[in-house]
Design an enzyme around this catalytic site. Structure first.
Site: not given
Length: 234
Positions: A139, A152
């Protein structure tokens, strides 16, 4: 016929990648936590692509025993693995000082250990064959901290570290390893967010990008892909 394994294949980016590879003539192994959705996809895509083999396996890859069971099933039923897409994951926003207890462990189990344990199961067979391509779905959160990223973001940093170490270890074996770092990509998780779909990327953008990397000669590897919306991150 080439074979691909796609985790988290029932929706979003994983769904788009699976459909892309079916169109390109791959047989696929689709995994996810929703057995009903897996059954629907197998029926739907089986009609669209009757020449392709479609295998499904329900597993929660944040659980070590289920990741191991998936790996054993693949090795028992799939003759070769040309592409492995470690896409299983989840997003839970939070700040490190205030997020719920246990969130870091949940994010690490889902976003890191799922890829780690499945890859360790499948890599020896790929090495023995001397070819294959592993895509780890990282990501933009793997690259820099951002507000409300919390655990996260930590888990995605860790996945990037896993991916880079894996690439270093496998570079003399014929196995290519690519870290994929998408920015905001429209999936069902954005529904009701107030963000217009046209503001962010389509899941198929990521699928097309992965396909382009795979199609390069076996002498070339794209180490890291960073793809963002034209107007930038949200």
């Amino acid at each position: 016929m080439p074979y691909a394994v796609i985790t988290g294949a029932t929706r979003g980016i994983g769904h788009a990648i699976a459909k892309m590879l079916l169109k390109e003539g791959f047989s696929v192994v689709l995994t996810g936590r929703d057995s009903n959705m897996l059954d629907q996809l197998k029926q739907e895509w089986g009609k669209q692509y009757p020449q392709n083999s479609i295998f499904t396996f329900r597993a929660d890859l944040s659980v070590r025993s289920e990741a191991d069971a998936l790996g054993d099933h693949i090795l028992a039923h799939i003759p070769e693995i040309d592409i492995l897409v470690n896409n299983a994951g989840s997003f839970r926003p939070g700040s490190l000082c205030n997020e719920a207890d246990g969130l870091l462990e949940e994010m690490i189990n889902t976003n890191l250990y799922s890829a780690y344990h499945l890859t360790r199961k499948l890599a020896p067979a790929m090495i023995a064959r001397g070819k294959g391509h592993i895509f780890n779905m990282c990501s933009v959160a793997s690259l820099r901290a951002y507000p409300n990223g919390g655990s996260y973001s930590i888990s995605k940093y860790a996945l990037m570290g896993f991916s880079e170490n894996l690439r270093e270890e496998l570079k003399h074996t014929g196995i290519r390893v690519t870290s994929v770092c998408p920015g905001a990509t429209y999936t069902s998780s954005w529904a009701g967010s107030g963000v217009l779909p046209e503001r962010i990327m389509e899941a198929n953008d990521i699928a097309l990008t992965i396909w382009g990397c795979y199609r390069l000669s076996e002498r070339a590897n794209v180490d890291t892909i960073v793809v963002r919306p034209v107007k930038g991150d949200l």
